[in-house]
Scaffold this motif. Structure first.
Motif, PDB file in Angstrom:
ATOM      1  N   SER A  32     -29.012  40.212  -1.541  1.00 43.86           N
ATOM      2  CA  SER A  32     -29.681  39.121  -0.835  1.00 43.86           C
ATOM      3  C   SER A  32     -30.977  38.703  -1.523  1.00 43.86           C
ATOM      4  N   THR A  33     -31.555  39.593  -2.352  1.00 48.41           N
ATOM      5  CA  THR A  33     -32.771  39.274  -3.106  1.00 48.41           C
ATOM      6  C   THR A  33     -32.624  39.758  -4.545  1.00 48.41           C
ATOM      7  N   LEU A  34     -33.519  39.310  -5.426  1.00 46.24           N
ATOM      8  CA  LEU A  34     -33.512  39.790  -6.810  1.00 46.24           C
ATOM      9  C   LEU A  34     -33.731  41.296  -6.867  1.00 46.24           C
ATOM     10  N   ASP A  35     -34.670  41.783  -6.046  1.00 43.99           N
ATOM     11  CA  ASP A  35     -34.946  43.225  -6.029  1.00 43.99           C
ATOM     12  C   ASP A  35     -33.729  44.029  -5.584  1.00 43.99           C
ATOM     13  N   ASP A  36     -33.004  43.524  -4.599  1.00 46.34           N
ATOM     14  CA  ASP A  36     -31.811  44.206  -4.109  1.00 46.34           C
ATOM     15  C   ASP A  36     -30.745  44.289  -5.205  1.00 46.34           C
ATOM     16  N   ALA A  37     -30.486  43.176  -5.879  1.00 40.44           N
ATOM     17  CA  ALA A  37     -29.485  43.164  -6.946  1.00 40.44           C
ATOM     18  C   ALA A  37     -29.907  44.064  -8.100  1.00 40.44           C
ATOM     19  N   GLN A  38     -31.197  44.022  -8.458  1.00 43.24           N
ATOM     20  CA  GLN A  38     -31.667  44.857  -9.554  1.00 43.24           C
ATOM     21  C   GLN A  38     -31.598  46.339  -9.191  1.00 43.24           C
ATOM     22  N   ALA A  39     -31.850  46.679  -7.948  1.00 38.51           N
ATOM     23  CA  ALA A  39     -31.742  48.066  -7.516  1.00 38.51           C
ATOM     24  C   ALA A  39     -30.302  48.564  -7.644  1.00 38.51           C
ATOM     25  N   GLN A  40     -29.344  47.697  -7.344  1.00 39.11           N
ATOM     26  CA  GLN A  40     -27.939  48.073  -7.496  1.00 39.11           C
ATOM     27  C   GLN A  40     -27.591  48.293  -8.965  1.00 39.11           C
ATOM     28  N   ILE A  41     -28.102  47.415  -9.831  1.00 39.73           N
ATOM     29  CA  ILE A  41     -27.880  47.562 -11.277  1.00 39.73           C
ATOM     30  C   ILE A  41     -28.492  48.875 -11.762  1.00 39.73           C
ATOM     31  N   ALA A  42     -29.715  49.147 -11.332  1.00 41.24           N
ATOM     32  CA  ALA A  42     -30.399  50.376 -11.746  1.00 41.24           C
ATOM     33  C   ALA A  42     -29.623  51.608 -11.301  1.00 41.24           C
ATOM     34  N   ALA A  43     -29.049  51.573 -10.098  1.00 38.87           N
ATOM     35  CA  ALA A  43     -28.265  52.705  -9.602  1.00 38.87           C
ATOM     36  C   ALA A  43     -27.001  52.898 -10.436  1.00 38.87           C
ATOM     37  N   ILE A  54     -31.028  43.119 -18.092  1.00 38.96           N
ATOM     38  CA  ILE A  54     -30.428  42.027 -17.333  1.00 38.96           C
ATOM     39  C   ILE A  54     -30.037  40.926 -18.311  1.00 38.96           C
ATOM     40  N   THR A  55     -28.799  40.482 -18.228  1.00 41.67           N
ATOM     41  CA  THR A  55     -28.327  39.414 -19.109  1.00 41.67           C
ATOM     42  C   THR A  55     -28.175  38.091 -18.373  1.00 41.67           C
ATOM     43  N   GLU A  56     -28.063  38.151 -17.041  1.00 43.33           N
ATOM     44  CA  GLU A  56     -27.883  36.934 -16.268  1.00 43.33           C
ATOM     45  C   GLU A  56     -28.249  37.191 -14.819  1.00 43.33           C
ATOM     46  N   ALA A  57     -28.864  36.203 -14.200  1.00 40.87           N
ATOM     47  CA  ALA A  57     -29.132  36.269 -12.764  1.00 40.87           C
ATOM     48  C   ALA A  57     -28.996  34.857 -12.204  1.00 40.87           C
ATOM     49  N   TYR A  58     -28.333  34.748 -11.077  1.00 45.01           N
ATOM     50  CA  TYR A  58     -28.126  33.462 -10.435  1.00 45.01           C
ATOM     51  C   TYR A  58     -28.442  33.610  -8.956  1.00 45.01           C
ATOM     52  N   GLN A  62     -26.732  33.899  -2.266  1.00 44.84           N
ATOM     53  CA  GLN A  62     -27.017  35.284  -2.601  1.00 44.84           C
ATOM     54  C   GLN A  62     -27.395  35.346  -4.070  1.00 44.84           C
ATOM     55  N   VAL A  63     -27.891  36.488  -4.497  1.00 42.02           N
ATOM     56  CA  VAL A  63     -28.249  36.697  -5.898  1.00 42.02           C
ATOM     57  C   VAL A  63     -27.100  37.434  -6.587  1.00 42.02           C
ATOM     58  N   HIS A  64     -26.652  36.887  -7.695  1.00 40.98           N
ATOM     59  CA  HIS A  64     -25.637  37.532  -8.516  1.00 40.98           C
ATOM     60  C   HIS A  64     -26.308  37.909  -9.836  1.00 40.98           C
ATOM     61  N   MET A  65     -26.169  39.149 -10.257  1.00 44.47           N
ATOM     62  CA  MET A  65     -26.849  39.633 -11.467  1.00 44.47           C
ATOM     63  C   MET A  65     -25.844  40.387 -12.350  1.00 44.47           C
ATOM     64  N   THR A  66     -25.975  40.166 -13.638  1.00 42.21           N
ATOM     65  CA  THR A  66     -25.163  40.874 -14.637  1.00 42.21           C
ATOM     66  C   THR A  66     -26.107  41.578 -15.591  1.00 42.21           C
TER      67      THR A  66
END
Length: 71
Positions: A32-43, A54-58, A62-66
């Motif tokens: 739901s936020t950039l921090d939430d998506a980044q925390a999932q990536i970090a995990a 991070i290569t992509e964030a939209y 919702q926030v989608h991050m790759t």
């Protein structure tokens, strides 16, 4: 003689690609936020024992991050 060098070059190139592929992995997360998506990536990176960038964030509804994981 030239054919031997070509075969060697192709073999070395193929092994290089296999080696690189074993160290790089792409992961995605949605939050739901950039921090939430980044925390999932970090995990995911921590679970894989890898670092990430991070290569992509939209951000839409919702926030989608790759990210790319590297060991």
């Amino acid at each position: 003689m030239a054919m031997k060098y070509i075969k060697s070059f192709v073999l070395v190139s193929a092994l290089s690609l296999v080696s690189f592929a074993s160290f790089a992995q792409s992961v995605t997360a949605t939050g739901s936020t950039l921090d939430d998506a980044q925390a999932q990536i970090a995990a995911q990176a921590k679970q894989a024992g890898a670092s990430y960038h991070i290569t992509e964030a939209y951000a839409g509804n919702q926030v989608h991050m790759t990210a790319a994981l590297t060991k």
